[in-house]
Every structure is written in C-alpha cells, then in structure tokens.
Enzyme design. Structure first.
Site, PDB file in Angstrom:
ATOM      1  N   TRP A  24      36.690  35.217  37.973  1.00  0.00           N
ATOM      2  CA  TRP A  24      35.922  35.084  36.756  1.00  0.00           C
ATOM      3  C   TRP A  24      34.480  34.761  37.095  1.00  0.00           C
ATOM      4  CZ3 TRP A  24      36.658  36.522  32.023  1.00  0.00           C
ATOM      5  CH2 TRP A  24      37.943  36.615  31.483  1.00  0.00           C
ATOM      6  N   HIS A  29      35.911  30.278  36.690  1.00  0.00           N
ATOM      7  CA  HIS A  29      36.999  29.558  37.345  1.00  0.00           C
ATOM      8  C   HIS A  29      36.904  28.050  37.081  1.00  0.00           C
ATOM      9  CE1 HIS A  29      39.289  32.559  39.519  1.00  0.00           C
ATOM     10  NE2 HIS A  29      38.159  33.175  39.827  1.00  0.00           N
ATOM     11  N   ASP A  81      37.557  31.924  46.830  1.00  0.00           N
ATOM     12  CA  ASP A  81      36.541  32.957  47.001  1.00  0.00           C
ATOM     13  C   ASP A  81      35.611  32.638  48.167  1.00  0.00           C
ATOM     14  OD1 ASP A  81      37.299  34.730  45.044  1.00  0.00           O
ATOM     15  OD2 ASP A  81      36.032  33.845  43.497  1.00  0.00           O
ATOM     16  N   ARG A  84      37.416  33.517  51.666  1.00  0.00           N
ATOM     17  CA  ARG A  84      38.171  34.764  51.841  1.00  0.00           C
ATOM     18  C   ARG A  84      37.617  35.657  52.940  1.00  0.00           C
ATOM     19  NH1 ARG A  84      37.809  37.978  46.299  1.00  0.00           N
ATOM     20  NH2 ARG A  84      38.791  39.613  47.520  1.00  0.00           N
ATOM     21  N   HIS A  96      43.901  38.393  45.314  1.00  0.00           N
ATOM     22  CA  HIS A  96      43.155  38.046  44.106  1.00  0.00           C
ATOM     23  C   HIS A  96      43.371  39.049  42.979  1.00  0.00           C
ATOM     24  CE1 HIS A  96      40.402  34.954  46.006  1.00  0.00           C
ATOM     25  NE2 HIS A  96      40.946  35.529  47.070  1.00  0.00           N
ATOM     26  N   HIS A 158      43.013  28.900  41.705  1.00  0.00           N
ATOM     27  CA  HIS A 158      42.157  30.084  41.652  1.00  0.00           C
ATOM     28  C   HIS A 158      42.923  31.326  41.191  1.00  0.00           C
ATOM     29  CE1 HIS A 158      38.453  32.232  42.776  1.00  0.00           C
ATOM     30  NE2 HIS A 158      39.279  33.230  43.068  1.00  0.00           N
ATOM     31  N   ASP A 162      42.314  34.133  38.267  1.00  0.00           N
ATOM     32  CA  ASP A 162      42.160  35.563  38.558  1.00  0.00           C
ATOM     33  C   ASP A 162      43.088  36.423  37.702  1.00  0.00           C
ATOM     34  OD1 ASP A 162      40.142  35.456  40.426  1.00  0.00           O
ATOM     35  OD2 ASP A 162      41.471  35.486  42.168  1.00  0.00           O
ATOM     36  N   HIS A 168      41.293  42.343  37.003  1.00  0.00           N
ATOM     37  CA  HIS A 168      41.978  42.008  38.246  1.00  0.00           C
ATOM     38  C   HIS A 168      43.399  42.558  38.260  1.00  0.00           C
ATOM     39  CE1 HIS A 168      39.721  39.141  40.904  1.00  0.00           C
ATOM     40  NE2 HIS A 168      38.862  39.436  39.959  1.00  0.00           N
ATOM     41  N   HIS A 191      32.934  45.252  36.290  1.00  0.00           N
ATOM     42  CA  HIS A 191      33.589  44.030  36.774  1.00  0.00           C
ATOM     43  C   HIS A 191      32.650  42.830  36.682  1.00  0.00           C
ATOM     44  CE1 HIS A 191      36.972  42.274  39.159  1.00  0.00           C
ATOM     45  NE2 HIS A 191      36.039  41.332  39.317  1.00  0.00           N
ATOM     46  N   ASP A 195      33.154  39.349  34.942  1.00  0.00           N
ATOM     47  CA  ASP A 195      33.160  38.173  35.806  1.00  0.00           C
ATOM     48  C   ASP A 195      32.286  37.056  35.263  1.00  0.00           C
ATOM     49  OD1 ASP A 195      34.879  38.410  37.893  1.00  0.00           O
ATOM     50  OD2 ASP A 195      33.431  39.162  39.323  1.00  0.00           O
TER      51      ASP A 195
END
Length: 417
Positions: A24, A29, A81, A84, A96, A158, A162, A168, A191, A195
C-alpha cells in the site's frame, strides 16, 4: 492450538454504536497496522510488543497499565518491503502478491482459473499469510524462539496489508506497474496510483475536525493513545469514526465488519467429483491439493478473502476497461516477469511542476474513477477491513487466556487460529 470463539455479535453492535510503494506504500501499511492496534486486547498488544521490541524500556505489563501503548505496530509495518532486496530475504519478493495465469482484468477476472497460478507453488501472499500464521501458532506452543516469532510477525503484519490491495492479486502488467496513466494531469502508473497517490490525495482533503484529537470519551474505543503524530492520523480518525462507527454516527462499515472475520463453510457442491484416475493421482502425490485446501480452513481463509477482493479489479473496475482501447492500450512500460513496484513519493508527485497535457494517457482523477472511489469509500473500506482482520488474527494468537472472558474481549475482533 488455542480454541476460541469468533468475534461475537456484541462486537458488531459495539461498532454500530460506536515510503517504498510496494504494497500500500509506507503510509498505507502504517494505517492498516494502526487500525489493527486500536482493536487489540491490551494483553495481545503487550505480547506483540514483547516479541517485536524486547529491549524497549517503555514496555509495560497489563498489571501496570500506562496511558501510552507499550509500542506502535506501525513502526514495523513496512519492514518486509525494506528488507526484500537484501540477499537473506530475496526469496520473499514473490510473497507480496499472487497472480493467476488466466487473469486479465478488466476483461477476465480469474482466481485462479484453469491455468492455475503464476510462480512456484504456495510462493505468494496467500500462502505466506498461512505460513507466517502457522509459525506464530507454533511459537505459542513453544516450538520457536522469540527471534523466529519476530520475523514471522513482521511479515504477517505486512502481508495482510498487501492482500487487501487488489492489484496485488493480479499478475497482469506486474500488478499495474507496467501501465502508465495520468492522475491530476501528472504521469504515474496504475499500481503507484493505488499504492500511495489515492491515499495522499485523500489526506489533502480531510475535514479539519479530524486534524484534532478526539475528546476523552467521544469514541467507544481508545484511538488517540495509539496515534503517534503521523501525517495520516486524521485519516485514521475519519475511517474509524465515519467508517467503523466508533462515535456518535452510524458507521458505513459497521453492519458488515463482523462478516469480515468469517470464512465460508465448505460444501459438497463446491468441488466436482473426482474420477478414478484423479483419485489415484491424489493418493500417489501426482495431483496436488487445491489451493483452498492448502491455504484455507474454517477460521483463516486468505484464499476466500482474496477471491472476493480480487473481484474489484473487474467489478469496480479498479482496472479501467479503457486501458485496453486506443489510444491508451499503447501506454505500457517495459515488460518484465518480476512483480516489482518502483517507489513514487506522493509528496514529490503533488509538489512537482504544473501538470502538462498527456492525451495519450488515461486520466483517472475524474468523477467517474477517483470521484467514485472517494464517494464509495473504496480505499477506506479496504484499509479498515485489513486492520480488523489483522487484529482478529493477533488477538486469536496472543490474547491472554486469563482475560479471555472479560467484557473487553467480547467486543474485539478475534480469529481463533
């Protein structure tokens, strides 16, 4: 495994009266984590903070409560995030999101359809929610140490966020990352719009009364002590007051909030009878169990929840049909199999130079798209749903058994994992 009842109807009655742009985005998040924390039982929050911040001197015990919470869950909401791309955690990149081979919104919404899922088996956000929850259940049973639980908890916080971002749940154009659009006359991608830019746009138009703390006793749940002076605090206040109905007005979501925690009961008509050959394949291990069987049970069902959320990609539609028509069907970025999500700072986006015309791009800051999202509270509902489900999971995992029967516990979301 702890056996507990689900969030009682008392909860529904109480509600009725009452960064890096990966999932997000950082703010999204943190909003989900903050809403979840507001609905945690004090004993749950203490346990969660002990796991996440074991050396934090501000931690308190349930026997000696403090006006301030022992920690803020939002502090770790974007950790998954942030790590990763580190060698140790590169394997988590595909955890995710999830995408079906046959999925092509807004024309075809398959979840998963005959072609099944992209990627490795169970290596997606739905399998990750099941797996991290299982690790935490085993932690409560003494099978893992605190460090293992800490990592699993950070991922779970998280991943639940997601899963509630519908892009997602589709692999088309890397969840919309490969589709250029315009918003407020500026270039972005679909996206990134979901987000962070939609949330940032809402933060600019929050009514002034939500910029101030609620007076003591004005809400049926404690909100203010769980906020930490973030730019999104007014957004959280509004979602809870007008959406969840924790104040003097009936909430937009109050009547459905209880159902967010439920899982569909399996029926004999949901699956076609297996042929003799299919039965032999299953017994011999050549045919794998269905996704619903692997990921869902009677109380935790990321597949069933995700299936309903995924429908928004076509039913709203979050993925506009115009993107497949000239001239907008040429507004694609470089192709890639990786479901990466490049950072777009919403502050820089809105602070930039005056927008220029982009007739080749579909403008989405329109009454038909962004205006409808705002009027129907689509994003706010997804945030609230994610927060309530996350709270239900954490209460189900960590609520102190000794306090399980107290009055507060019957008005909090609870998923008996």
């Amino acid at each position: 495994m702890k056996q507990r009842v689900l969030w009682t109807l008392t909860a529904a009655a109480a509600l009725a009266g009452a960064p890096t742009a990966y999932g997000w985005g950082g703010a999204g998040h943190e909003i989900v984590a903050t809403i979840a924390q507001i609905y945690l039982h004090p004993s749950t929050l203490t346990t969660v903070c002990d796991i996440l911040f074991p050396t934090d001197s501000s931690l308190t015990s349930p026997s000696s409560p403090s006006p301030s919470p022992p920690c803020h869950l939002s502090r770790i909401a974007s950790w998954a995030d942030q790590v990763r791309r580190q060698p140790k955690y590169r394997y988590t990149a595909s955890l995710h999101y999830v995408g079906a081979v046959d999925d092509h919104p807004s024309q075809t919404c398959s979840f998963p359809g005959a072609g099944g899922w992209n990627g490795k088996r169970d290596h997606n956000v739905l399998g990750a929610i099941r797996n991290t929850t299982g690790v935490l259940v085993e932690y409560t049973e003494g099978w893992h140490g605190r460090e293992t639980a800490e990592e699993a908890l950070k991922f779970l916080v998280h991943y639940v966020g997601d899963m509630h971002m519908p892009l997602h749940l589709t692999g088309r154009e890397r969840g919309g990352n490969g589709v250029r659009v315009a918003f407020d006359g500026r270039v972005t991608n679909l996206h990134s719009l979901w987000d962070s830019l939609l949330i940032a746009s809402s933060l600019r138009t929050i009514p002034y009364n939500y910029t101030r703390p609620f007076p003591r006793g004005a809400t049926t749940v404690d909100i203010e002590s769980h906020l930490r002076g973030a730019i999104y605090d007014p957004y959280v206040r509004r979602v809870l007051f007008e959406g969840m109905g924790v104040g003097s007005v009936e909430g937009r979501f109050a009547s459905e909030a209880y159902d967010w925690l439920l899982c569909p009961a399996p029926t004999s008509t949901e699956a076609e009878p297996l042929t003799l050959w299919q039965s032999l394949q299953t017994v011999l291990g050549a045919k794998q169990a269905g996704d619903e069987t692997r990921w869902d049970d009677a109380v935790l069902c990321p597949f069933a929840w995700g299936k309903e959320l995924h429908k928004l990609n076509c039913m709203f539609p979050i993925w506009p049909a115009e993107l497949d028509l000239p001239p907008y069907n040429t507004s694609r970025l470089h192709p890639s199999d990786e479901h990466t999500h490049e950072h777009e700072d919403p502050t820089d986006f809105f602070r930039g130079r005056p927008p220029k015309p982009h007739p080749e791009l579909l403008e989405l800051d329109t009454p038909e798209y962004a205006g409808r999202l705002r009027s129907e509270w689509v994003v706010e509902r997804l945030m609230a749903m994610a927060g309530v489900r996350l709270a239900g999971l954490l209460n189900g995992l960590f609520m102190d058994e000794a306090q399980f029967e107290d009055e507060m516990s019957t008005t909090l979301p609870l998923i008996p994992v």
